[in-house]
Design a protein around this motif. Structure first.
Motif, PDB file in Angstrom:
ATOM      1  N   ILE A 293      -2.606  -1.751  14.229  1.00 28.69           N
ATOM      2  CA  ILE A 293      -2.157  -0.363  14.353  1.00 28.69           C
ATOM      3  C   ILE A 293      -0.639  -0.324  14.517  1.00 28.69           C
ATOM      4  CG2 ILE A 293      -2.191   1.656  15.869  1.00 28.69           C
ATOM      5  CD1 ILE A 293      -5.191   1.056  16.339  1.00 28.69           C
ATOM      6  N   ALA A 294      -0.114  -1.200  15.351  1.00 28.21           N
ATOM      7  CA  ALA A 294       1.332  -1.251  15.568  1.00 28.21           C
ATOM      8  C   ALA A 294       2.062  -1.631  14.281  1.00 28.21           C
ATOM      9  CB  ALA A 294       1.655  -2.241  16.682  1.00 28.21           C
ATOM     10  N   ARG A 295       1.510  -2.547  13.507  1.00 31.78           N
ATOM     11  CA  ARG A 295       2.135  -2.943  12.242  1.00 31.78           C
ATOM     12  C   ARG A 295       2.233  -1.750  11.289  1.00 31.78           C
ATOM     13  NH1 ARG A 295      -1.255  -7.601  12.822  1.00 31.78           N
ATOM     14  NH2 ARG A 295       0.023  -9.406  13.358  1.00 31.78           N
ATOM     15  N   ILE A 296       1.145  -1.001  11.191  1.00 32.81           N
ATOM     16  CA  ILE A 296       1.132   0.143  10.284  1.00 32.81           C
ATOM     17  C   ILE A 296       2.114   1.215  10.758  1.00 32.81           C
ATOM     18  CG2 ILE A 296      -0.277   2.055   9.425  1.00 32.81           C
ATOM     19  CD1 ILE A 296      -2.627   0.083   9.346  1.00 32.81           C
ATOM     20  N   LYS A 297       2.129   1.497  12.048  1.00 32.17           N
ATOM     21  CA  LYS A 297       3.051   2.507  12.571  1.00 32.17           C
ATOM     22  C   LYS A 297       4.503   2.087  12.376  1.00 32.17           C
ATOM     23  CE  LYS A 297       0.228   4.899  15.955  1.00 32.17           C
ATOM     24  NZ  LYS A 297       0.151   5.317  17.365  1.00 32.17           N
ATOM     25  N   THR A 298       4.779   0.809  12.551  1.00 27.21           N
ATOM     26  CA  THR A 298       6.134   0.305  12.337  1.00 27.21           C
ATOM     27  C   THR A 298       6.539   0.466  10.881  1.00 27.21           C
ATOM     28  OG1 THR A 298       5.893  -1.284  14.139  1.00 27.21           O
ATOM     29  CG2 THR A 298       7.622  -1.726  12.511  1.00 27.21           C
ATOM     30  N   LEU A 299       5.639   0.134   9.985  1.00 27.69           N
ATOM     31  CA  LEU A 299       5.916   0.256   8.554  1.00 27.69           C
ATOM     32  C   LEU A 299       6.144   1.720   8.182  1.00 27.69           C
ATOM     33  CD1 LEU A 299       6.248  -1.197   5.912  1.00 27.69           C
ATOM     34  CD2 LEU A 299       3.783  -1.103   5.601  1.00 27.69           C
TER      35      LEU A 299
ATOM     36  N   LYS B 204       0.827  -1.208   0.000  1.00 27.75           N
ATOM     37  CA  LYS B 204       0.000   0.000   0.000  1.00 27.75           C
ATOM     38  C   LYS B 204       0.861   1.259   0.000  1.00 27.75           C
ATOM     39  CE  LYS B 204      -3.953  -2.122   2.172  1.00 27.75           C
ATOM     40  NZ  LYS B 204      -5.080  -1.918   3.043  1.00 27.75           N
ATOM     41  N   THR B 205       0.257   2.346  -0.494  1.00 28.87           N
ATOM     42  CA  THR B 205       0.948   3.629  -0.495  1.00 28.87           C
ATOM     43  C   THR B 205       0.852   4.255   0.892  1.00 28.87           C
ATOM     44  OG1 THR B 205      -1.025   4.874  -1.099  1.00 28.87           O
ATOM     45  CG2 THR B 205       0.317   3.985  -2.915  1.00 28.87           C
ATOM     46  N   ASP B 206       1.608   5.334   1.091  1.00 29.51           N
ATOM     47  CA  ASP B 206       1.588   6.018   2.381  1.00 29.51           C
ATOM     48  C   ASP B 206       0.195   6.565   2.704  1.00 29.51           C
ATOM     49  OD1 ASP B 206       4.255   5.478   2.812  1.00 29.51           O
ATOM     50  OD2 ASP B 206       4.941   7.389   1.985  1.00 29.51           O
ATOM     51  N   ASP B 207      -0.493   7.088   1.685  1.00 29.50           N
ATOM     52  CA  ASP B 207      -1.840   7.620   1.904  1.00 29.50           C
ATOM     53  C   ASP B 207      -2.820   6.514   2.290  1.00 29.50           C
ATOM     54  OD1 ASP B 207      -0.988  10.180   1.332  1.00 29.50           O
ATOM     55  OD2 ASP B 207      -1.549  10.062  -0.785  1.00 29.50           O
TER      56      ASP B 207
ATOM     57  N   LEU C 291      -4.944   3.418   8.997  1.00 34.00           N
ATOM     58  CA  LEU C 291      -4.614   3.698  10.391  1.00 34.00           C
ATOM     59  C   LEU C 291      -5.737   4.473  11.075  1.00 34.00           C
ATOM     60  CD1 LEU C 291      -2.520   3.517  12.664  1.00 34.00           C
ATOM     61  CD2 LEU C 291      -1.533   5.634  11.798  1.00 34.00           C
ATOM     62  N   SER C 292      -6.270   5.464  10.397  1.00 36.05           N
ATOM     63  CA  SER C 292      -7.365   6.238  10.997  1.00 36.05           C
ATOM     64  C   SER C 292      -8.620   5.375  11.154  1.00 36.05           C
ATOM     65  CB  SER C 292      -7.668   7.493  10.181  1.00 36.05           C
ATOM     66  OG  SER C 292      -8.171   7.152   8.918  1.00 36.05           O
TER      67      SER C 292
ATOM     68  N   GLN D  59     -10.907   0.983  17.067  1.00 36.18           N
ATOM     69  CA  GLN D  59     -10.398   0.741  18.420  1.00 36.18           C
ATOM     70  C   GLN D  59     -11.196   1.554  19.437  1.00 36.18           C
ATOM     71  OE1 GLN D  59      -6.470   2.279  19.336  1.00 36.18           O
ATOM     72  NE2 GLN D  59      -6.008   0.444  20.515  1.00 36.18           N
ATOM     73  N   PHE D  60     -11.502   2.799  19.109  1.00 35.59           N
ATOM     74  CA  PHE D  60     -12.308   3.625  19.999  1.00 35.59           C
ATOM     75  C   PHE D  60     -13.685   3.001  20.211  1.00 35.59           C
ATOM     76  CE2 PHE D  60     -15.611   6.835  20.445  1.00 35.59           C
ATOM     77  CZ  PHE D  60     -15.216   7.434  21.630  1.00 35.59           C
TER      78      PHE D  60
END
Length: 67
Positions: free
Chosen positions: A52-58, A11-14, A20-21, A27-28
């Motif tokens: 979420i952790a996977r995406i933040k790590t990437l 996937k792209t950054d966007d 993530l959002s 999660q909320f």
């Protein structure tokens, strides 16, 4: 379903930011359901937290590689 790291790398950054959002919103909602005793799938909380952790790590890997 849990996100696979290979799928996330494609996937792209966007797209990662959008996912993530979405996961943070989910999660909320799961936390809110847990607080009101309406949670149907308690394991989903753990799954979302790890995704979420996977995406933040990437994202961190990509920003480090860009420097």
């Amino acid at each position: 379903m849990a996100a696979k790291i290979e799928d996330l790398r494609a996937k792209t950054d966007d797209q990662l930011s959008a996912e993530l959002s979405d996961l943070k919103r989910e999660q909320f909602n799961l936390r809110f359901q847990a607080a009101t005793s309406q949670l149907e799938a308690p394991a989903r909380i753990k799954q979302v937290r790890r995704d979420i952790a996977r995406i933040k790590t990437l994202q961190a890997e990509r920003s480090a590689a860009a420097k």
